[in-house]
Write a protein that holds these residues in place. Structure first.
Motif, PDB file in Angstrom:
ATOM      1  N   TRP A 176     -46.437 -86.090   4.123  1.00  0.00           N
ATOM      2  CA  TRP A 176     -46.436 -84.965   5.065  1.00  0.00           C
ATOM      3  C   TRP A 176     -45.695 -85.349   6.334  1.00  0.00           C
ATOM      4  N   THR A 178     -43.452 -87.725   6.752  1.00  0.00           N
ATOM      5  CA  THR A 178     -42.028 -87.925   6.459  1.00  0.00           C
ATOM      6  C   THR A 178     -41.318 -86.572   6.390  1.00  0.00           C
ATOM      7  N   GLN A 179     -41.950 -85.612   5.707  1.00  0.00           N
ATOM      8  CA  GLN A 179     -41.353 -84.290   5.615  1.00  0.00           C
ATOM      9  C   GLN A 179     -41.254 -83.603   6.979  1.00  0.00           C
TER      10      GLN A 179
END
Length: 184
Positions: A176, A178-179
């Protein structure tokens, strides 16, 4: 040696037995465990609501000491009481958990404070996406500093289940964040 100093040398189990009848023993338990209880509450309900939750925890503990059977360690039982009070507070205000994480005190830097606030918001959003069991396990491990066996006792889950929940929770948080453009 004063009576208070003697109380401070006792382990939790002895203090619990004495605290049923002696307020000084209860005060030693509070002093000994209050920082961890407050940290867990602040990271679960936010620093603004943590003091109220902590007060509820100690009132509940004081009322329940007579019925505490000692099958689990006092600290394990205390973490469960704290989590229950946190969930009650969250349910009462119908808000997602982890809406704020305690901000470190000084030195104050407006830029650093802004970055920390942004990171806290992202972390709170990421934690809110986890299923409750994973969120609870990750919080107890990373924020409360409990080991896997203690988390198993607090949550009533098997040790392997706790490890799995933490592993899955960390992976989901990493994905999450990283996104969202944050390097975990």
């Amino acid at each position: 040696m004063t009576p208070d100093e003697r109380f401070e040398q006792l382990d939790d189990a002895a203090l619990v037995r004495l605290a049923v009848r002696d307020e000084r023993a209860f005060e030693v338990l509070v002093t000994r465990h209050a920082p961890r209880v407050h940290r867990l509450a602040a990271n679960t309900v936010g620093p603004g609501a943590a003091d109220d939750v902590v007060q509820e925890v100690w009132i509940a503990v004081h009322r329940s000491l007579k019925t505490f059977r000692g099958e689990a360690q006092f600290s394990t039982w205390l973490h469960r009481v704290t989590l229950n009070a946190c969930y009650g507070a969250l349910q009462a205000r119908r808000n997602l958990p982890f809406d704020a994480v305690a901000e470190p005190a000084s030195p104050h830097s407006p830029v650093r404070s802004s970055e920390q606030a942004d990171m806290r918001e992202r972390l709170a959003a990421a934690l809110a996406t986890l299923p409750r069991e994973q969120r609870e396990a990750v919080t107890l491990r990373e924020l409360a500093g409990l080991d896997y066996a203690e988390i198993a006792e607090v949550t009533g889950a098997e040790l392997g289940t706790v490890k799995s929940r933490i592993n899955r929770g960390r992976a989901a948080l990493r994905a999450w964040l990283t996104q969202a453009g944050t390097k975990p």
